[in-house]
Design an enzyme around this catalytic site. Structure first.
Site, short mmCIF file in Angstrom:
data_model
loop_
_atom_site.label_atom_id
_atom_site.label_comp_id
_atom_site.label_asym_id
_atom_site.label_seq_id
_atom_site.Cartn_x
_atom_site.Cartn_y
_atom_site.Cartn_z
CE1 TYR A 59 -3.75 2.43 0.70
CE2 TYR A 59 -2.52 3.08 2.67
CZ TYR A 59 -3.56 3.29 1.78
OH TYR A 59 -4.42 4.36 1.97
CE LYS A 74 -3.66 5.33 -1.20
NZ LYS A 74 -4.72 6.07 -1.92
N1 NAP Z 1 -9.46 5.43 5.91
C1 NAP Z 1 -8.22 5.88 6.12
O1 NAP Z 1 -7.69 5.84 7.26
C2 NAP Z 1 -7.43 6.47 4.98
C3 NAP Z 1 -6.28 7.20 5.29
C4 NAP Z 1 -5.54 7.77 4.26
C5 NAP Z 1 -5.93 7.61 2.96
N2 NAP Z 1 -7.05 6.88 2.67
C6 NAP Z 1 -7.43 6.75 1.26
O2 NAP Z 1 -8.69 7.38 1.08
C7 NAP Z 1 -9.37 6.78 -0.01
C8 NAP Z 1 -10.78 6.40 0.44
O3 NAP Z 1 -10.66 5.47 1.48
P1 NAP Z 1 -11.82 5.18 2.55
O4 NAP Z 1 -11.19 5.24 3.88
O5 NAP Z 1 -12.99 6.01 2.28
O6 NAP Z 1 -12.08 3.64 2.21
P2 NAP Z 1 -13.43 2.77 2.05
O7 NAP Z 1 -14.44 3.16 3.04
O8 NAP Z 1 -12.94 1.37 2.02
O9 NAP Z 1 -13.94 3.18 0.57
C9 NAP Z 1 -13.16 2.86 -0.54
C10 NAP Z 1 -13.89 3.24 -1.80
O10 NAP Z 1 -13.06 2.88 -2.93
C11 NAP Z 1 -13.80 2.04 -3.79
N3 NAP Z 1 -12.96 1.02 -4.43
C12 NAP Z 1 -12.08 0.18 -3.84
N4 NAP Z 1 -11.59 -0.68 -4.75
C13 NAP Z 1 -12.18 -0.37 -5.94
C14 NAP Z 1 -12.11 -0.91 -7.24
N5 NAP Z 1 -11.34 -1.98 -7.54
N6 NAP Z 1 -12.83 -0.34 -8.23
C15 NAP Z 1 -13.64 0.71 -7.95
N7 NAP Z 1 -13.77 1.26 -6.73
C16 NAP Z 1 -13.05 0.72 -5.74
C17 NAP Z 1 -14.83 1.36 -2.90
O11 NAP Z 1 -15.91 0.92 -3.71
P3 NAP Z 1 -16.79 -0.39 -3.32
O12 NAP Z 1 -16.90 -0.42 -1.85
O13 NAP Z 1 -18.09 -0.12 -4.03
O14 NAP Z 1 -16.04 -1.55 -3.86
C18 NAP Z 1 -15.20 2.48 -1.95
O15 NAP Z 1 -16.16 3.34 -2.52
C19 NAP Z 1 -8.51 5.59 -0.45
O16 NAP Z 1 -7.73 5.98 -1.56
C20 NAP Z 1 -7.62 5.34 0.75
O17 NAP Z 1 -6.39 4.75 0.38
C21 NAP Z 1 -7.82 6.32 3.65
#
Ligand code: NAP
Length: 231
Positions: free
Chosen positions: A151, A155
């Site tokens: 990951y 990133k």
């Molecule tokens: N949560 C954290 O602590 C955190 C921290 C830093 C950065 N981020 C980043 O923030 C972003 C959003 O994360 P989140 O925390 O909101 O995660 P989340 O709740 O798991 O949501 C992830 C989203 O990405 C979509 N997704 C994942 N794989 C996909 C694929 N193969 N094709 C199309 N869509 C896909 C999912 O769609 P489906 O569910 O419909 O498959 C969902 O809408 C990500 O890039 C993550 O790396 C998160």
């Protein structure tokens, strides 16, 4: 004065977590939004909540980003804001457990898809002389953490790409923002983390960059829950 001339926005990963809240907040701010995610039911449910177009697709597929952008052009006419938010981490695991499939799957969604979407968006935005590409990266791209090698590598790649894009897009009047959130309490992890930021809060930070005054571009936005210490 805080003017918001950007009217349309494509948000990936809009079915859950940060992306869903960005879609809701942009819609509330007057944007016409196009939402996408993998889960058809969740896409349809958010579409009816927001009254907006959307498409369920798996961004791991090689042609998905191009097909998605074509569908968005058709639905919205022109994309003013692209929020490259979809991303995932399969698991926190030591390098010894990492497979070739893990690397390819992570690259496809966390790096290739946002780059291809940015390419398509930049073509249109450059022709208009305005627009905004927001890449949701992670604070891991400013850190080094054990058991996060795949990951983090992806990133870091998106971070590098975003730095290049900032310079390339600048000549065309297009804004580019790299977003580096710390922990957010979403479905990103198998377990809830109520001590982390709420997705609504993370989305608010992102929307503030998108609605910044015309003469301001936020290149990098790093924010964390106050409890986090991994920096
Ligand atoms: N949560 C954290 O602590 C955190 C921290 C830093 C950065 N981020 C980043 O923030 C972003 C959003 O994360 P989140 O925390 O909101 O995660 P989340 O709740 O798991 O949501 C992830 C989203 O990405 C979509 N997704 C994942 N794989 C996909 C694929 N193969 N094709 C199309 N869509 C896909 C999912 O769609 P489906 O569910 O419909 O498959 C969902 O809408 C990500 O890039 C993550 O790396 C998160």
């Amino acid at each position: 004065m805080n003017s918001t001339p950007m009217r349309t926005a494509l948000i990936t990963g809009a079915t859950r977590g940060i992306g869903r809240e960005v879609a809701r907040q942009l819609k509330a701010a007057g944007f016409a939004v196009f939402i996408t995610g993998r889960d058809l039911q969740l896409v349809e449910s958010l579409q009816s909540e927001l009254g907006c177009p959307g498409l369920a697709m798996d961004l791991a597929e090689a042609e998905a980003a191009i097909q998605l952008f074509a569908a968005v052009r058709q639905a919205l006419g022109h994309v003013d804001v692209l929020v490259n938010n979809a991303g995932f981490n399969k698991a926190k695991q030591p390098l010894a457990m990492v497979t070739t499939e893990d690397l390819d799957a992570s690259y496809a969604v966390n790096v290739r898809a946002p780059i291809l979407l940015a390419r398509e968006a930049l073509k249109d935005m450059a022709a208009h002389g305005s627009g905004h590409i927001v890449n949701v990266i992670s604070s891991v791209a400013h850190a080094k953490m054990e058991n996060y090698s795949v990951y983090s590598t992806m990133k870091y790649a998106l971070h590098g790409f975003t730095g290049c894009l900032i310079k390339e897009a600048r000549q065309t009047g297009v804004k580019v923002t790299g977003v580096y959130p710390g922990g957010v309490d979403t479905t990103f992890r198998p377990n809830a983390r109520p001590d982390y930021m709420r997705p609504e809060s993370a989305a608010r930070m992102i929307v503030q960059c998108i609605t910044a005054p015309d003469d301001v571009v936020v290149h990098e936005l790093t924010f964390r829950p106050i409890v986090e210490t991994n920096f």
